[in-house]
Scaffold this motif. Structure first.
Motif, PDB file in Angstrom:
ATOM      1  N   LYS A 400      32.761 -35.163  37.618  1.00  0.00           N
ATOM      2  CA  LYS A 400      31.542 -34.458  38.002  1.00  0.00           C
ATOM      3  C   LYS A 400      31.868 -33.018  38.397  1.00  0.00           C
ATOM      4  O   LYS A 400      32.901 -32.759  39.008  1.00  0.00           O
ATOM      5  CB  LYS A 400      30.897 -35.193  39.191  1.00  0.00           C
ATOM      6  CG  LYS A 400      29.488 -34.758  39.424  1.00  0.00           C
ATOM      7  CD  LYS A 400      28.756 -35.753  40.331  1.00  0.00           C
ATOM      8  CE  LYS A 400      27.327 -35.406  40.247  1.00  0.00           C
ATOM      9  NZ  LYS A 400      26.373 -35.370  41.021  1.00  0.00           N
ATOM     10  N   SER A 402      31.398 -29.577  40.495  1.00  0.00           N
ATOM     11  CA  SER A 402      30.932 -29.160  41.819  1.00  0.00           C
ATOM     12  C   SER A 402      29.645 -28.350  41.643  1.00  0.00           C
ATOM     13  O   SER A 402      29.337 -27.908  40.535  1.00  0.00           O
ATOM     14  CB  SER A 402      32.001 -28.320  42.520  1.00  0.00           C
ATOM     15  OG  SER A 402      32.190 -27.115  41.800  1.00  0.00           O
ATOM     16  N   VAL A 409      34.518 -32.737  41.264  1.00  0.00           N
ATOM     17  CA  VAL A 409      34.472 -33.593  42.460  1.00  0.00           C
ATOM     18  C   VAL A 409      34.410 -35.053  42.040  1.00  0.00           C
ATOM     19  O   VAL A 409      34.138 -35.373  40.871  1.00  0.00           O
ATOM     20  CB  VAL A 409      33.236 -33.250  43.344  1.00  0.00           C
ATOM     21  CG1 VAL A 409      33.373 -31.870  43.948  1.00  0.00           C
ATOM     22  CG2 VAL A 409      31.951 -33.360  42.536  1.00  0.00           C
ATOM     23  N   GLY A 410      34.691 -35.905  42.943  1.00  0.00           N
ATOM     24  CA  GLY A 410      34.542 -37.335  42.701  1.00  0.00           C
ATOM     25  C   GLY A 410      35.692 -37.917  41.893  1.00  0.00           C
ATOM     26  O   GLY A 410      36.775 -37.323  41.806  1.00  0.00           O
ATOM     27  N   ASN A 514      40.826 -31.077  37.059  1.00  0.00           N
ATOM     28  CA  ASN A 514      41.400 -31.555  38.315  1.00  0.00           C
ATOM     29  C   ASN A 514      42.833 -31.063  38.485  1.00  0.00           C
ATOM     30  O   ASN A 514      43.422 -31.168  39.536  1.00  0.00           O
ATOM     31  CB  ASN A 514      41.334 -33.077  38.397  1.00  0.00           C
ATOM     32  CG  ASN A 514      42.003 -33.731  37.195  1.00  0.00           C
ATOM     33  OD1 ASN A 514      42.014 -33.154  36.110  1.00  0.00           O
ATOM     34  ND2 ASN A 514      42.562 -34.902  37.382  1.00  0.00           N
TER      35      ASN A 514
END
Lengths: 1001, 186, 91
Positions: A400, A402, A409-410, A514
């Motif tokens: 996901k 931000s 995020v997540g 990430n």
């Protein structure tokens, strides 16, 4: 192939005619209408090449000319192969053979791929930085770099195909046969304009041609159905020329454009034989309508380059047009609505769609709703952070975004897939607009550059002008066309158009991951292997101009010119540097739009037509006598006439001796001849030559030297006074046309008051020159009733005569120092006259001689050849020809320059004669002269301009220009050669018959 | 005996094009600036040299092509036997050049005249000629000087799809062979 | 490739023309009375403007006439053509 990737309902592919072809040696099958790319995909082949730097596996990414990866080598014969062709543009034909490039030993196992593991150590400009030290090692590095660089292999033999050029003039040229191009073509044609429509595909219609979607309707029919009828209606216009398979290559100023038409590339090997392969159209259009459409952008994320990653709209074309599924489990990744059209098409064709990953928060458009209605899953506000698989994508990882879009995020989730469709929005094709000198403006709402101010009579319409919605395209195109062509109405006024409209937009140039950027590979330029990291590194290292970043990182410098992702590079640069994209601007788009093969550029100017050749009226005789020819300007001149396997030297020695011993005959037809008439003709000659002309008697000839305004010798020749106000001037062979235009220039601009007319008659006359002690006897047989006594016909005079009732002009002038005549006769009788003279001279062993012997004979007499003994830096004084400069004349061209401080220097290079100590030693023309044999550094004081072995003097002679040469007569000089130094003595320039006795012999 | 030699002897037929050489027509270059020159030519030949650009004037025997504001090319439709006839040139020379009205120069063998006939003649020309023939092709008598395959030519639109093209003799064989090569692909 | 409007023949392709450099440099009527510097000024010195320039052109493969042109050397726009001896049209 076990998988069935072909669906059967495509109207554009003829599934009844199967075509066999070879890729990397393997026989495969496709159908008529396929491109190489669609046929490969139907065979489940995605991996077609290796990348340029890291040798990463790469697959087909697009369906058109912007393809960065699927570039292949065509043909199986390495001497005739063609590199760097785009599989997405090659139409399949029976017998096609193609192979992957840039890989060794094979595309599936490429040793160079080891670079991929070292890629952290190969950053931007790695080669620049690494191999510059130590400098002396460059030669060693170069070998390895050359081996691993380059795309494809070049053919080793001349291209056997036929190419052609053609000019075309029209009122309106329309580039691009998509929906807006069709509207433009029909409107222009209906208004009786001479119209030309070009499209690079094999049929018209663009992407609307296969837009069968409920969300896009015109007058209640599918947009594709409506457009099909419009295309059919174009056939009725005689004033409309449609050229498909024709790519606009270049758009120059004054609406001059070059387009490459592919005539036979799509035909089988047998069908294309002896036909023109490609034709280059040179188009001059009064008005140009650019309707080149837009290109889909990729998205820039980690490992976005795996085989199986394809532009979303290309997946749509492969399924809707070619009937080919790009995969069986497809994921789609997007930032805009158009991907939902792809999703719907795939869904209707029964292809499993994992999901659509959309970076936007939402969208309320009808097309998105339609997709969701069909049960297609959408991950809103998500991004792909990584892809897996080596030779083919196998899964993707998503997270996901931000809220600010800068990070993720997540938790990470994974989706198995064999194909990933990507779409980063659309880029208008403004290349041609900017080539023509147009300036661009930036539109913030969808991050595109659009045509702004244009320099020529042109407009851009449709999506290349920033209209992406069907209703906008039709309405705005129609409005622009009417304005541009000054029309009040058109067929396209009141259409009922239904289309989905995009409601939400979001753009992230470099999608977050990430992992830190340093650990990812988000490719920007797929062909040149440059990543977002490289661009950022360049900025950190201080590069600011986009043109510099481009060259430093090589982003956009491949054969695809970075069509696909230049915008992302610009976006990332702007973002990183904190400037607005509109202020940053773009790199320059240069022609050609897609690569052109050299054959197309050259056309039929090959072989016999490589250069223009001029022939004299006597040419065939020289050919019959097996003369060797020399190129003098465009002329083919007889050089020498070898008999019984003579060498050139032997032939020239024989010819030169015969000309002085008895008689020689020369074809002098190539000399420039200018007919001068008018009451100021004498005054005109006074102004253009250095010597005086007013007192030349009618019937007399005079040698003249022509200077440039800077005082340097320009041309020379003999001019004859035919009548009170009538002269005939001869010029050098090479100088003829330049002399005429120079003289016209003076008459038209500086001296318009003079009553003088110049007419070139070079080709009107054949000139036969007979020289030698027996020339008089020979001429008396050719023209028995002409009085040749010295009293009646002295040296430097002229007579009109009749030979077999044909008028001719006979001049007694000499370029050899021998008693000689030049007969000028109208060209049609030139060969016959030559034969007559030859026949009459047989008794005296009349010997035909060529230009080489002519040069030798005049050198024996010290006569100059302008352009050989002069080079534009020599004045008549330097030539020791002071006698030809009139002291009395107030002015002539170049006079004032003869006493500039530089031209009166005593140590200028001056013409001298040279004889070698060893009379057998012949100097090389161009050899340098030094005054001291062993002094270093060597000071070069002059050079040899003419050099021969004289058979008449039995020694080597030469002319040279030498500093202060006039004063150095009798002195020794040296000519250092590679293996020895030749000793020479400076002499007078006249070697033979200083008293000119032979002229009257 | 002196024999007449034309650089090109044959005629060729291609799809929609016939190219041939008509030799022994007389060609004379005329130059002059003032009104008297025009009047004198008109009187001598019963044809007024055109003063508007890119056109010609003529009768059943002779044509006068505009080459520039002070230059024209005169050529005959019929063959002329040079062994017995130089009278036209001599007469004009005496009436124009001798009396300082302008210049008269025989260019009969300077130019070779190639005739092109057929529906595809302009297709052939467009293979190597930057000139826009769109209006030219429909206007009888139109004249242009331009380049064909980089060679200077004068083109006279005698009739619909019936052109006379003048090329300098030394270039004629090269151009002829280029035209034949081009015509193959029409 | 420009489209040039020859003042005598009309619009023609650039390939029919040749360029002749800066216009309105008049050859001195009495060169012998000039100093070396004055003569050099005529002979060698050219403005080579970036922008609107007056130039000489010749319709070399057409009517063979010289004429003048007002051309912007930075965008190649031809603003006017005029015959030899005529004054340049005001910019």
């Amino acid at each position: 192939m076990s998988k069935n990737l072909r669906i059967t309902n495509s109207k554009f592919i003829d599934q009844t005619s199967r075509i066999s072809f070879k890729f990397d040696g393997k026989t495969l099958y496709g159908f008529k209408g396929d491109t190489l790319a669609s046929a490969l995909l139907a065979n489940d082949i995605h991996l077609v090449g290796r990348s340029f730097k890291y040798h990463r596996p790469r697959g087909i990414m697009t369906c058109g000319s912007e393809e960065p990866n699927a570039i292949v080598q065509l043909g199986n014969d390495s001497s005739m192969t063609e590199p760097n062709t785009r599989a997405t543009e090659i139409e399949l034909y029976e017998g096609l053979e193609a192979s992957s490039q840039n890989c060794w030993p094979s595309v599936n196992f490429d040793i160079g791929a080891i670079n991929n593991f070292f890629s952290p150590f190969i950053p931007a400009a790695f080669y620049y930085k690494t191999f510059m030290w130590p400098a002396s090692f460059w030669e060693k590095y170069e070998y390895f770099i050359r081996k691993s660089a380059g795309l494809g292999k070049s053919p080793t033999k001349p291209d056997k195909d036929i190419y052609d050029h053609k000019y075309l003039h029209c009122d309106v040229l329309i580039i691009g046969g998509g929906i807006s191009g069709i509207i433009a073509a029909k409107t222009a044609a209906q208004n009786n304009l001479n119209t030309v429509l070009l499209d690079d595909k094999n049929n018209l219609g663009g992407t609307t041609l296969f837009q069968n979607n409920e969300c896009f309707k015109i007058n209640n029919t599918y947009s594709s159905e409506w457009l099909k009828k419009e295309i059919e209606s174009l056939n009725s216009f005689k004033n409309l020329t449609i050229k498909t398979r024709t790519t606009l290559a270049a758009y120059h100023s004054y609406n001059y454009l070059l387009a490459r038409e592919n005539l036979t590339d799509h035909l089988s090997l047998i069908e294309k034989k002896d036909k023109i392969r490609q034709r280059l159209w040179k188009i001059r259009a009064k008005k140009v309508i650019i309707a080149t459409g837009a290109m889909e952008r990729p998205l820039i994320f980690n490992n976005n380059d795996r085989p199986g990653v394809i532009l979303s709209s290309s997946i749509k074309k492969y399924i809707d047009y070619y009937g080919v599924k790009c995969g069986q489990k497809i994921s789609l990744f997007t930032n805009n609505d158009t991907t939902y059209e792809t999703a719907i098409s795939l869904n209707k064709s029964g292809v499993t769609i994992n999901s659509v990953i959309d970076i936007r928060d939402k969208s309320n458009s009808s097309i998105v709703k339609e997709a969701e209605k069909l049960g297609i899953k959408v991950h809103w506000k998500h991004t792909v952070v990584n892809t897996n698989g080596y030779k083919r994508i196998s899964s993707i990882e998503l997270m996901k975004l931000s809220d600010d879009g800068a990070g993720v995020v997540g938790n990470k989730s994974k989706e198995e897939c064999d194909c990933l469709g990507i779409s980063g929005g659309w880029t208008p094709r403004v290349h041609l607009f900017t080539q023509s000198g147009g300036k661009l403006k930036f539109r913030d709402k969808d991050n595109i550059f659009l045509p702004d101010k244009s320099e020529s009579e042109q407009i851009s319409i449709g999506s290349c002008n920033g209209d992406f919605e069907l209703d906008d395209i039709i309405k705005n195109s129609n409005k622009s066309i009417k304005e541009f062509l000054n029309l009040n109405s058109s067929d396209y006024e009141n259409l009922e158009i239904n289309c989905s409209k995009e409601t939400d937009k979001k753009n992230i140039w470099l999608l977050p991951s990430n992992k830190p950027l340093g650990k990812t590979k988000p490719f920007l330029d797929f062909q040149n292997d440059s990543t977002a990291k490289d661009v950022k590194l360049a900025l950190r290292e201080g590069f600011k101009s986009i043109e510099h970043v481009k060259r430093y990182t090589t982003t956009g410098m491949g054969t695809d010119q970075g069509k696909l992702s230049n915008m992302h590079a610009l976006g990332i640069i702007a973002e990183t540097a904190g400037v607005k994209m509109g202020e940053l601007g773009t790199t320059t788009f240069r022609p050609p739009y897609t690569p052109l093969t050299f054959g197309t550029i050259v056309g039929r100017n090959v072989g016999e037509f490589f250069d223009i050749t001029r022939r004299t009226p006597i040419h065939d005789w020289h050919v019959e006598k097996k003369a060797e020819f020399e190129n003098v300007g465009q002329w083919k001149r007889a050089w020498y006439y070898p008999i019984n396997n003579e060498s050139m030297h032997e032939a020239v020695q024989r010819e030169a001796k015969a000309a002085r011993d008895s008689a020689g005959i020369l074809d002098a037809s190539t000399l420039g001849k200018i007919d001068i008439q008018g009451s100021d003709a004498s005054e005109f000659l006074n102004r253009v030559y250095t010597n005086a002309w007013s007192k030349l008697e009618i019937g007399k000839c005079r040698y003249g030297l022509m200077l440039n305004e800077d005082g340097m010798v320009y041309d020379d020749g003999v001019t004859t006074r035919l009548d009170e106000n009538h002269y005939i001037m001869t010029t050098t062979t090479g100088g003829a046309s330049n002399v005429l235009s120079k003289l016209e220039d003076y008459l038209q601009t500086e001296w318009p008051e003079l009553d003088v007319y110049l007419t070139s008659v070079t080709d009107n006359y054949a000139t036969v020159s007979i020289c030698g002690p027996n020339s008089k006897k020979i001429l008396s047989r050719v023209i028995p009733d002409l009085d040749l006594s010295d009293k009646e016909f002295s040296h430097m005079s002229f007579k009109n005569a009749l030979i077999d009732n044909i008028k001719c002009r006979v001049m007694r002038i000499s370029f050899t120092g021998e008693h000689s005549y030049e007969i000028n006769i109208q060209s049609s009788y030139g060969k016959s006259l030559w034969e007559k003279c030859f026949e009459a001279g047989k008794e005296f062993n009349i010997t035909p001689y060529g230009t080489e012997t002519m040069h030798l004979l005049r050198a024996e007499k010290g006569f100059i050849i302008t352009g050989q003994d002069t080079d534009g830096t020599i004045t008549p004084v330097d030539l020791q020809m002071d006698w030809i400069i009139s002291k009395k004349k107030y002015d002539f061209i170049g006079k004032r320059s003869l006493y500039r401080s530089d031209t009166i220097r005593e140590d200028r290079k001056q013409l001298v004669g040279l004889v070698t100590d060893d009379p057998k030693e012949v100097l090389e023309e161009g050899a340098q002269i030094v005054s001291e044999a062993n002094k270093k550094p060597i000071e070069m004081v002059g050079h040899v301009t003419s050099s021969y072995f004289s058979p008449n003097l039995n020694k080597s002679i030469a002319l040279a220009v030498l500093k202060n040469g006039k004063k150095l007569k009798g002195q020794k000089m040296f000519v250092p050669m590679k293996n020895k130094t030749i000793n020479v003595t400076i002499t007078d320039t006249v070697f033979l018959d200083k008293e000119n006795k032979r002229l009257n012999a | 005996m002196l024999n007449y030699n034309s650089p090109i002897m044959d005629a060729k037929n291609y799809s929609g094009i016939k190219i041939s050489v008509t030799e022994s027509v007389i060609k004379i270059n005329l130059r002059g600036k003032n009104r008297d020159f025009i009047t004198k030519i008109g009187k001598e030949l019963s044809i007024i040299p055109p003063t508007d650009p890119n056109i010609s004037s003529g009768n059943e025997k002779l044509n006068i092509l505009w080459l520039g504001p002070d230059e024209w090319l005169l050529y005959s439709n019929d063959k002329i036997d040079f062994k017995n006839n130089n009278s036209l040139e001599d007469r004009l020379f005496d009436q124009i050049s001798k009396v300082k009205l302008g210049s008269v120069t025989n260019v009969t063998d300077h130019w070779v005249m190639i005739n092109l006939k057929g529906d595809n003649v302009f297709e052939l020309l467009s293979s190597g000629c930057p000139f826009n023939f769109n209006d030219f092709k429909n206007s009888k008598g139109a004249v242009t000087q331009t380049l064909l395959n980089h060679i200077d030519v004068i083109i006279h639109n005698k009739n619909i799809n019936d052109l006379n093209l003048f090329v300098r003799r030394s270039f004629s064989i090269h151009l002829w062979s280029w035209m034949n090569d081009s015509a193959r692909f029409i | 490739m420009f489209l040039i409007n020859c003042p005598y023949c009309g619009e023609r392709d650039q390939s029919e023309f040749s360029a002749g450099g800066e216009a309105h440099i008049v050859r001195p009527k009495q060169p012998t009375e000039l100093s070396d510097d004055q003569w050099a000024e005529f002979l060698f010195m050219r403005k080579n403007i970036k922008g609107v320039q007056l130039e000489r052109w010749n319709h070399a493969h057409g009517c063979r006439k010289w004429f003048n042109m007002v051309r912007n050397t930075s965008d190649d726009k031809i603003h006017a053509v005029y015959k030899m001896g005529e004054k340049p049209p005001i910019k």
